[in-house]
Structures are given as structure tokens and as C-alpha cells.
Enzyme design. Structure first.
Site, PDB file in Angstrom:
ATOM      1  N   SER A  29      -8.632  -5.153   6.234  1.00 51.58           N
ATOM      2  CA  SER A  29      -8.814  -4.654   4.920  1.00 51.58           C
ATOM      3  C   SER A  29      -7.543  -4.496   4.217  1.00 51.58           C
ATOM      4  O   SER A  29      -6.344  -4.372   4.560  1.00 51.58           O
ATOM      5  CB  SER A  29      -9.136  -3.049   5.053  1.00 51.58           C
ATOM      6  OG  SER A  29      -9.402  -2.587   3.798  1.00 51.58           O
TER       7      SER A  29
ATOM      8  N   GLU B  52      -3.489   5.260   9.876  1.00 49.12           N
ATOM      9  CA  GLU B  52      -2.256   5.169   8.906  1.00 49.12           C
ATOM     10  C   GLU B  52      -1.975   6.312   8.209  1.00 49.12           C
ATOM     11  O   GLU B  52      -1.368   6.485   7.103  1.00 49.12           O
ATOM     12  CB  GLU B  52      -2.991   4.120   7.748  1.00 49.12           C
ATOM     13  CG  GLU B  52      -2.264   2.602   7.959  1.00 49.12           C
ATOM     14  CD  GLU B  52      -2.689   2.130   9.298  1.00 49.12           C
ATOM     15  OE1 GLU B  52      -3.726   2.204   9.876  1.00 49.12           O
ATOM     16  OE2 GLU B  52      -1.927   0.642   9.428  1.00 49.12           O
TER      17      GLU B  52
ATOM     18  N   TYR C  93      -4.278   8.748   7.089  1.00 44.74           N
ATOM     19  CA  TYR C  93      -5.176   8.884   6.037  1.00 44.74           C
ATOM     20  C   TYR C  93      -6.116  10.197   6.743  1.00 44.74           C
ATOM     21  O   TYR C  93      -5.818  10.654   8.001  1.00 44.74           O
ATOM     22  CB  TYR C  93      -6.226   7.701   5.732  1.00 44.74           C
ATOM     23  CG  TYR C  93      -5.768   6.741   4.959  1.00 44.74           C
ATOM     24  CD1 TYR C  93      -5.136   7.073   3.567  1.00 44.74           C
ATOM     25  CD2 TYR C  93      -5.466   5.569   5.231  1.00 44.74           C
ATOM     26  CE1 TYR C  93      -4.673   6.362   2.647  1.00 44.74           C
ATOM     27  CE2 TYR C  93      -4.596   4.659   4.372  1.00 44.74           C
ATOM     28  CZ  TYR C  93      -4.474   4.952   3.024  1.00 44.74           C
ATOM     29  OH  TYR C  93      -3.863   4.138   2.376  1.00 44.74           O
TER      30      TYR C  93
ATOM     31  N   HIS D 125       1.566   5.830   6.836  1.00 44.89           N
ATOM     32  CA  HIS D 125       2.312   5.375   5.774  1.00 44.89           C
ATOM     33  C   HIS D 125       3.545   5.997   5.374  1.00 44.89           C
ATOM     34  O   HIS D 125       4.487   5.532   4.750  1.00 44.89           O
ATOM     35  CB  HIS D 125       1.410   5.520   4.371  1.00 44.89           C
ATOM     36  CG  HIS D 125       0.340   4.617   4.300  1.00 44.89           C
ATOM     37  ND1 HIS D 125       0.498   3.376   4.670  1.00 44.89           N
ATOM     38  CD2 HIS D 125      -0.911   4.480   3.969  1.00 44.89           C
ATOM     39  CE1 HIS D 125      -0.619   2.464   4.549  1.00 44.89           C
ATOM     40  NE2 HIS D 125      -1.517   3.355   3.958  1.00 44.89           N
TER      41      HIS D 125
ATOM     42  N   ARG E 126       8.935   6.124   8.821  1.00 43.10           N
ATOM     43  CA  ARG E 126      10.176   5.451   8.094  1.00 43.10           C
ATOM     44  C   ARG E 126      10.774   4.382   9.045  1.00 43.10           C
ATOM     45  O   ARG E 126      11.831   4.027   9.272  1.00 43.10           O
ATOM     46  CB  ARG E 126      11.386   6.301   8.165  1.00 43.10           C
ATOM     47  CG  ARG E 126      11.087   7.454   6.941  1.00 43.10           C
ATOM     48  CD  ARG E 126      11.159   6.937   5.506  1.00 43.10           C
ATOM     49  NE  ARG E 126       9.907   6.639   5.141  1.00 43.10           N
ATOM     50  CZ  ARG E 126       9.769   5.592   3.789  1.00 43.10           C
ATOM     51  NH1 ARG E 126      10.751   5.600   3.151  1.00 43.10           N
ATOM     52  NH2 ARG E 126       8.766   5.464   3.498  1.00 43.10           N
TER      53      ARG E 126
ATOM     54  N   ARG F  68       1.942  -8.297  11.617  1.00 44.72           N
ATOM     55  CA  ARG F  68       2.587  -9.504  11.749  1.00 44.72           C
ATOM     56  C   ARG F  68       2.010 -10.514  12.684  1.00 44.72           C
ATOM     57  O   ARG F  68       2.823 -11.025  13.475  1.00 44.72           O
ATOM     58  CB  ARG F  68       3.880  -8.949  12.276  1.00 44.72           C
ATOM     59  CG  ARG F  68       4.456  -8.247  11.306  1.00 44.72           C
ATOM     60  CD  ARG F  68       4.983  -9.035   9.976  1.00 44.72           C
ATOM     61  NE  ARG F  68       6.308  -9.758  10.128  1.00 44.72           N
ATOM     62  CZ  ARG F  68       6.399 -10.955  10.326  1.00 44.72           C
ATOM     63  NH1 ARG F  68       5.301 -11.780   9.893  1.00 44.72           N
ATOM     64  NH2 ARG F  68       7.464 -11.523  10.747  1.00 44.72           N
TER      65      ARG F  68
ATOM     66  N   GLN G  45       5.698  -8.927  -1.686  1.00 41.86           N
ATOM     67  CA  GLN G  45       5.938  -8.900  -3.327  1.00 41.86           C
ATOM     68  C   GLN G  45       4.754  -8.919  -4.099  1.00 41.86           C
ATOM     69  O   GLN G  45       4.725  -8.412  -5.306  1.00 41.86           O
ATOM     70  CB  GLN G  45       7.006 -10.129  -3.441  1.00 41.86           C
ATOM     71  CG  GLN G  45       8.499  -9.847  -2.944  1.00 41.86           C
ATOM     72  CD  GLN G  45       9.411 -10.910  -3.205  1.00 41.86           C
ATOM     73  OE1 GLN G  45       9.773 -11.454  -2.018  1.00 41.86           O
ATOM     74  NE2 GLN G  45       9.699 -11.455  -4.299  1.00 41.86           N
TER      75      GLN G  45
ATOM     76  N   CYS H 178       1.285  -8.651  -3.098  1.00 45.83           N
ATOM     77  CA  CYS H 178       0.375  -7.884  -2.652  1.00 45.83           C
ATOM     78  C   CYS H 178       0.525  -6.536  -2.535  1.00 45.83           C
ATOM     79  O   CYS H 178       0.076  -5.801  -3.551  1.00 45.83           O
ATOM     80  CB  CYS H 178      -0.063  -8.410  -1.277  1.00 45.83           C
ATOM     81  SG  CYS H 178       1.196  -8.616  -0.114  1.00 45.83           S
TER      82      CYS H 178
ATOM     83  N   LYS I 219      14.726 -12.766   7.383  1.00 45.46           N
ATOM     84  CA  LYS I 219      13.921 -13.321   6.561  1.00 45.46           C
ATOM     85  C   LYS I 219      13.502 -14.602   7.256  1.00 45.46           C
ATOM     86  O   LYS I 219      13.486 -15.671   6.478  1.00 45.46           O
ATOM     87  CB  LYS I 219      14.805 -13.526   5.262  1.00 45.46           C
ATOM     88  CG  LYS I 219      14.844 -12.229   4.358  1.00 45.46           C
ATOM     89  CD  LYS I 219      15.151 -12.497   2.790  1.00 45.46           C
ATOM     90  CE  LYS I 219      14.386 -11.041   2.090  1.00 45.46           C
ATOM     91  NZ  LYS I 219      15.134 -11.179   0.678  1.00 45.46           N
TER      92      LYS I 219
ATOM     93  N   ARG J 193      27.641  -2.062 -11.260  1.00 46.49           N
ATOM     94  CA  ARG J 193      28.230  -1.471 -12.407  1.00 46.49           C
ATOM     95  C   ARG J 193      27.327  -0.204 -12.753  1.00 46.49           C
ATOM     96  O   ARG J 193      27.785   0.892 -13.084  1.00 46.49           O
ATOM     97  CB  ARG J 193      28.568  -2.241 -13.540  1.00 46.49           C
ATOM     98  CG  ARG J 193      29.424  -3.391 -12.985  1.00 46.49           C
ATOM     99  CD  ARG J 193      29.475  -4.431 -14.367  1.00 46.49           C
ATOM    100  NE  ARG J 193      28.137  -5.115 -14.434  1.00 46.49           N
ATOM    101  CZ  ARG J 193      28.051  -5.871 -15.373  1.00 46.49           C
ATOM    102  NH1 ARG J 193      28.838  -6.455 -16.384  1.00 46.49           N
ATOM    103  NH2 ARG J 193      26.756  -6.533 -15.543  1.00 46.49           N
ATOM    104  N   LYS J 194      26.023  -0.340 -12.626  1.00 40.42           N
ATOM    105  CA  LYS J 194      25.066   0.753 -12.924  1.00 40.42           C
ATOM    106  C   LYS J 194      25.171   1.897 -12.177  1.00 40.42           C
ATOM    107  O   LYS J 194      25.593   1.779 -11.128  1.00 40.42           O
ATOM    108  CB  LYS J 194      23.656   0.276 -12.871  1.00 40.42           C
ATOM    109  CG  LYS J 194      23.160  -0.809 -13.881  1.00 40.42           C
ATOM    110  CD  LYS J 194      21.634  -1.025 -13.761  1.00 40.42           C
ATOM    111  CE  LYS J 194      21.580  -2.155 -12.581  1.00 40.42           C
ATOM    112  NZ  LYS J 194      22.016  -3.631 -12.883  1.00 40.42           N
TER     113      LYS J 194
END
Ligand code: NAP
Ligand code: SF4
Length: 674
Positions: free
Chosen positions: A26, A165, A167, A253, A256, A289, A340, A342, A422, A562-563
Site C-alpha cells: 500500500s 505502523e 495506526y 511512524h 526514531r 527495503r 524524494q 513519493c 547512498k 551562514r543562515k
């Protein structure tokens, strides 16, 4: 004889047979909320044509309070049933099977009307739930049963009841949310009453010949989560209550611990599902995965499960199963687990798609139709923008040549793949190589294309990418200063103490690269230790009491911007916290609000704030510049000066906030119009 005999074996459920052991899990795509039912139907039918054994829809709310957000889709009326019938009929015509997920979000519903076992607010929601009274619980059960009956009326082959998850149903199971002392709380027997009653009542209402999948949280990954004994007890009770199949849920969800991000090892949790094998007699599905046919095959051959669930891989490539069946695994567009396009889209309230396949969820509006007048097209740049353009052009029937001055394809993907966590980017570059070879594209590597070389082509696409931004910091030309390109290409010696200028995606990646010796993504045991995951038989919820145990950092790294805001604020919505946590575990210092004064042999000199106060030396051996990029457009400008009208895409078009997602989407959309 197939290479994937276990994955491609049928699964007989008695009253019906699945053609293979692959479930499309799902996903909430946002498609149903568009109410464009032709579009929804085409999304699922495309995947049915691709050969998947069974699909599960995105979660449908059983009632308004159970919706993940106000306005979440569900089967609330006869009109809804008719709309869903468009989907089920299209899927059946395509030879597929589809079950509808019933998702009651409980306290995860983004709504002040959310409900749960007790009034315990979740750490990921601003809304405290209302504690249901006994009547309220009965209403929720009745609504879930009604949703299942409507799903059957709408022509679904079954339902999946979302019990994991974190819920609604999952919330009743654990004492940290369920503080009740009535028959729905207290002992585990009482806490599991709700999910078991839901399954029993749904089975009674839908009859015997209807697939009923129950998604069960096998490792909660939260403090005070379920024990393994409780998981087994629940699984047996759910089987007895009438479930056809048990699916695996991993982590709440609010956990951590990453569970599906790209840095999570492949099949990282199949060992958890395996523990349930033999405890129940109905088929068990494993998940998380799994993204290649070989991984799926291994998981099944090792007896970890009877079936595998893959969700995002079917966004990346709807033909995953058909290609595996045809012995073309190398041609499967790989899900790189980046989230990114989905999940990040979903959590930003946008339509889901896929970084590697922008046509996902756009089956009806991004069509690569065959052309009647084939053109010759030169694509300059073999990074993600150029490669995706070239492949889409060839698919339409154009004749394409790709030029790149580098000796390999991939562009910036070749840097990304060097970053620990990655590693999936290797597969993406390999996929492009396989596709280009199969398409017979004229690939000219090590060639600097100029105006003359491009003069004979009907169309030119400039995908020349980006160049690092000049930071103009005093001392930036010193011997102790490197660019991220030097570092990630492995061309430079980096000292033990490092300052990184710029904390965007690349600054974070470089930091990860510099503090890590061995990536744990290829080493499951090391990864489980690093993040503090235990066997749920040894520790409640699978959380190691001692916590995470990361390897020591191999360098002392300071990451700067810098921010004056939290570093990594603009990283992916669902993955930014993982990058931040990973660097924190490696003691990376994160400093915002600085001015870069100069770099000298001692290190980096900074001041703070508009008044340039508090001059400070960050004593380091090496400074790495990760200060963003500017478009590399010299060839585009030369072509325009020569009177040509090239198509400029990717970083060469706009460098700011460039990522592979935008590059690939822009390239594919351009190709659809040439
Ligand atoms: P970026 O995200 O734009 O970050 C650039 C960084 O450099 C910022 O921290 C910025 O912060 C700093 N900076 C900008 N101008 C500067 C200047 N003149 N002097 C010093 N510092 C300056 O760019 P990037 O890190 O190069 O990444 C490029 C793109 O790739 C981004 O869109 C990124 O999202 C994407 N990417 C994504 C991932 C991912 O995990 N999803 C990974 C890698 C790359 P201040 O202005 O506050 O100093
Ligand atoms: Fe996989 Fe990334 Fe595509 Fe999502 S966007 S399906 S994670 S490749």
C-alpha cells in the site's frame, strides 16, 4: 527455468490463486483524492499489466475521524463504490488482483477530531486524540466492517486491514498509548481485543471467499512496544479470527529508527518476519527495503516469508515482475529508496511520483507517444537529466546521440554513489547503462561537444549540469581547501580535522563521507547495532536498552552555514532527520549563523551575526567547499550565439535546488514534447 523460482511461484489461497509471490504494498499516492478515476485506474492497471501478483491500494478511511487528514479518501457512499469499480474493473481486465487497504489513523490523523485508545498525543501530531468510550469503539469497528463490505461491492479481491505502523489498531496494543482499564485495555488479551474483533467481524461480513490481509506490527521500534511473545499471540488470534494472509509492518511512524530510507540495508527486517514462520499456518508476507528480484528471491528461498511486499519499487518500475520473468532484471528501473518524489511529496501534500520514473502517478498525462517524424537529437551531458531525456526520446522513436566529456555516464550520480548510505545510486547508474546499451544509443564519452559537432542534429538538448559556486572567501585557493568534487571523487587527501562550508544536501553528504570508515548499509548487523535495534524477543519493541552504538567517527568534522537556522532544515521531509541523527551520532558539530572571514594555515576564521562579532578560529587541517552550484551553460550560450535554439534542462537550466528528481522529470517531460 526461471532465475527466480520462489518469487514467481503461484500462491494458492484455496478460493483463489495469486500468480506469483509479489505483493505491491500500500502507498498513499494522493491519486484517489484527485477524484480522476480514469487516472487512478490507469495507475493500478499499468502495474497489473506488469505482472504483480496482488496489489493493495493506498489506505482508505473507514470514517471521517479515521482519515489520515481531513478529506482523505474512503468509501463513504454509493458514488464512491461506483468510482472504485472503475479501478477494480480496469485491474481485472488487465489480469490483476487488487485489495483495498482500510486505514484508520487513530491519533495519527491530522485532525482535531482524531480518536484513540486514550488521550495520549503522538509526538508526530499536534492534535491530542479523544479517548473513545466503549460505544465509540463499537462504532469504529462497525465502520471498518462497513468499509470492507463496500470494498467487496466495489469489486476488490480483498481488503488489507492496517494494524501496524502505529495506526489506530496498533495504538490499542501498547500500554504507552492504551491506558484503559475496561475490556479494551489492561491485559494484553484485552489490548488485542480490538484488532481481533475487527478481523472476526470483517470476515463474518465479507464471507469466506474474500482475501483478508492483516498488517501486523512485528517490531514496533518504540519504547514500550510489543514483545515478541505478544506479536505471536496476536498473529495466532488474527489467524483464528479469519485472516487469509499476514503482512509485516515495521516500526511506528514516530520511531526514531529509519526503516525504509536508502541508508537502511536491503531486506533489513526479513529476519523479523522469519521468526513468525511456523507460528501460523496462513501465508506471511515480509517487507521493507526489498527492491530487486534477486533480493526478493533470496528472502523467499531462505524461508523468511511466503511472499514479499514491495511498494516503492512499483513506482520506479511498473513492469518489475514482467521484466524479472523475462530475464531482464538489469532493465528494471531501481527504487533507490530516496523518498524524494513519493513520501516527501505525500507529506508535503503533493501528488506522489518517483524520482527515477516521473511517469508514476502521471500515467495519463505524461505519455511518451510514438512519433511519426523521427528526428536526430544530440543530448549533451550524460547525467540524470541527459540520460532520462535520451531514453524517453528513443522510446518515442527519435534517433539520439549522447555526448559527455567524462569517460563514464552518470554525472553527479557518480559522486552520490560514493556517499555511505547512498549505495543504491550504483544500481541507478548501472540501470542507465543497461538501458542505453539495449536502446542502441550512440554514446560518445570523453568527447567535448562544440557548436560544430552539433550542427548536423535536428535538435540539441543541453544537460551540461552545474559548476561549484565561487564562494569568494579569502584564502579559498590555499592548499588546505578542497571542493566537494575533489573529496567525493577520492582525488584528494583530507586531514583529520575538517570544516565544511555549506550545509545543503552535499554538505551533509560530504560530512557523512568524511566521518565514516565502513558504510553500515552493506552490513546488517553493524547497522542494527548502530541504530540500536534489538531482537524483539530480547527487548520490548526491538529497542536496545543501551541505545545506539555507532562506530567512532574517523574525522572531527564541523559543518557550517551562514543562515541562523537549524542545519539540514531543507533536507527531505522524511529523511532529513535521519541525516541529522546520523551526523549527530558521529559527533559532527553543526554551526549556523556564521560569516566566513578567511581561511589560512590555522583553519577557518568565522564571526557571528550581522555585527560580525565573536571572531573564532575553527582549527582544522582541511576546509571543504560545499557552497552550492551555478549552471554550466557555456555550450548553451555558444549555440544560442550561433543562432541555434537548444533545449536547456537540469542544472544547466536552473542550478538552485537542483536534484536528480527535477533533472529526470524535466528531461522526460521535454522528451514528451519533441
Ligand atoms: P544547496 O542545498 O543549495 O546548499 C548550499 C549550501 O551552501 C547552503 O548551506 C548555503 O547556506 C551555502 N552557501 C550558498 N552560497 C554560499 C556562498 N556564497 N558562500 C558560502 N556558502 C554558501 O546546494 P548543495 O548542497 O550543493 O546541493 C545541491 C542540490 O542537490 C540541492 O538542491 C540538494 O537538495 C541536492 N542534494 C540533495 C541530497 C539529498 O539528500 N536529497 C543530497 C545531495 C544533494 P548558507 O547560504 O546559509 O551559507
Ligand atoms: Fe523509490 Fe525514490 Fe522513486 Fe520513491 S522517489 S519510489 S524512494 S526511487
Amino acid at each position: 527455468m526461471t532465475t527466480y523460482p520462489h518469487m514467481l511461484a503461484p500462491l494458492d489461497l484455496g478460493f483463489t490463486k495469486l500468480k506469483n509471490r509479489v505483493l505491491m504494498g500500500s502507498m498513499h499516492t494522493g491519486l484517489e483524492e484527485t477524484k480522476d478515476w480514469n487516472r487512478v485506474a490507469e495507475f493500478y492497471a499499468t502495474r497489473a499489466r506488469g505482472g504483480v501478483g496482488l496489489m493493495v491500494t493506498g489506505g482508505m478511511a473507514p470514517n471521517r475521524e479515521g482519515g489520515v487528514f481531513p478529506g482523505a479518501a474512503g468509501l463513504f457512499s454509493d458514488d464512491d463504490i461506483a468510482n472504485h469499480r472503475v479501478v477494480t474493473e480496469r485491474v481485472h481486465d488487465a489480469g490483476g488482483k487488487i485489495a483495498m487497504q482500510i486505514l484508520h489513523a487513530g491519533r495519527y490523523a491530522y485532525s482535531p477530531d482524531c480518536v484513540s485508545a486514550s488521550a495520549v498525543k503522538s509526538p508526530i501530531s499536534p492534535f491530542p486524540p479523544k479517548a473513545l468510550d466503549a460505544e465509540g469503539i463499537k462504532t469504529q469497528i462497525a465502520d471498518i466492517v462497513t468499509a470492507a463490505v463496500r470494498a467487496k461491492e466495489a469489486g476488490y479481491d480483498g481488503v488489507e486491514i492496517m494494524g501496524s505502523e502505529g495506526y489506530f489498531l496498533n495504538q490499542f496494543l501498547v500500554t504507552h498509548v492504551n491506558k484503559r482499564d475496561d475490556e479494551w485495555g489492561g491485559s494484553y488479551e484485552n489490548r488485542m481485543r480490538l484488532p481481533v474483533e475487527v478481523v472476526r467481524r470483517v470476515r463474518k461480513a465479507v464471507g469466506a471467499e474474500f482475501i483478508l490481509i492483516y498488517r501486523l506490527s512485528m517490531i514496533d521500534l518504540i519504547p514500550n512496544g510489543s514483545t515478541w511473545a505478544e506479536v505471536v499471540q496476536l498473529a495466532k488470534a488474527i489467524e483464528a479470527a479469519g485472516a487469509t494472509i499476514l503482512n509485516t509492518g515495521i516500526g511506528w511512524h514516530e520511531a526514531r529508527i529509519p526503516t525504509i530510507a536508502t541508508s537502511v540495508p536491503r531486506r533489513a527486517f526479513s529476519w523479523v518476519t522469519k521468526k513468525l514462520m511456523g507460528e501460523v499456518s496462513i501465508p506471511v508476507i515480509t517487507s521493507n527495503r526489498i527492491n530487486t528480484p534477486q533480493v526478493a528471491e533470496d528472502v523467499l528461498a531462505e524461508g523468511c516469508a511466503d511472499m514479499v511486499s514491495m511498494a516503492r519499487p512499483f513506482l520506479a518500475d511498473p513492469d518489475f515482475v514482467a521484466k524479472a520473468q523475462a530475464g531482464q532484471a538489469a532493465m528494471i528501473a531501481p527504487c533507490i529508496a530516496c523518498n524524494q518524489a513519493c513520501l516527501d511529496h505525500t507529506f508535503n501534500g503533493k501528488m506522489s511520483s518517483c524520482l527515477v520514473n516521473p511517469r508514476a502517478c502521471h500515467e495519463t498525462d505524461l505519455v511518451l507517444a510514438p512519433v511519426s517524424d523521427a528526428k536526430t537529437v544530440a543530448v549533451v551531458g550524460a547525467g540524470p537529466a541527459g540520460l532520462s531525456t535520451a531514453l524517453a526520446l528513443v522510446e518515442r522513436g527519435h534517433k539520439v546521440s549522447i555526448f559527455d566529456k567524462a569517460s563514464e555516464i552518470g554525472g553527479q550520480l557518480n559522486m552520490a554513489k560514493q556517499v555511505p548510505g547512498k549505495e543504491e545510486f550504483w544500481g541507478l547508474v548501472d540501470y542507465y547503462a543497461a538501458q542505453i546499451a539495449a536502446a542502441g544509443i550512440d554514446l560518445r564519452l570523453g568527447v567535448v561537444a562544440d557548436v560544430e559537432a552539433l550542427s548536423g542534429f535536428d535538435e540539441v538538448v543541453i544537460a551540461t549540469g552545474v559548476a561549484p559556486r565561487d564562494t569568494e572567501i579569502k584564502g579559498q585557493d590555499g592548499p588546505n581547501v578542497l571542493s566537494y568534487i575533489d573529496v567525493l571523487r577520492g582525488n584528494a587527501k583530507v586531514g583529520p580535522r575538517v570544516a565544511i562550508i555549506g550545509a545543503g544536501g552535499i554538505g551533509f553528504d560530504v560530512a557523512e563521507y568524511l566521518v565514516t570508515d565502513d558504510s553500515t548499509t552493506d552490513d546488517l548487523q553493524a547497522w542494527l547495532e548502530e541504530w540500536g535495534v534489538a531482537d524483539p524477543a530480547d527487548a520490548r519493541g526491538g529497542i536496545r536498552p543501551e541505545g545506539p552504538k555507532p562506530d567512532a567517527p574517523v574525522r572531527e568534522v564541523t559543518l557550517l552555514q551562514r543562515k541562523a537556522q537549524k542545519l539540514g532544515k531543507n533536507l527531505g521531509k522524511t529523511t532529513g532527520w535521519i541525516h541529522r541523527a546520523a551526523l549527530q551520532m558521529k559527533n559532527v558539530k553543526m554551526i549556523g549563523g556564521v560569516n566566513y572571514e578567511c581561511i589560512d594555515a590555522e583553519g577557518l576564521h568565522v564571526t557571528y551575526g550581522e555585527g560580525r562579532e565573536n571572531p573564532t578560529l575553527i582549527a582544522v587541517d582541511t576546509v571543504v567547499l560545499c557552497a552550492g552550484q551555478v549552471p554550466e551553460r557555456s555550450l548553451a550560450d555558444a549555440l544560442i550565439a550561433a543562432g541555434r535554439s537548444p533545449h536547456v534542462i537540469g542544472g544547466a537550466d536552473v542550478a538552485a535546488e537542483l536534484d536528480a528528481k527535477r533533472a529526470i522529470e524535466q528531461g522526460t517531460r521535454l522528451a514528451a514534447t519533441i
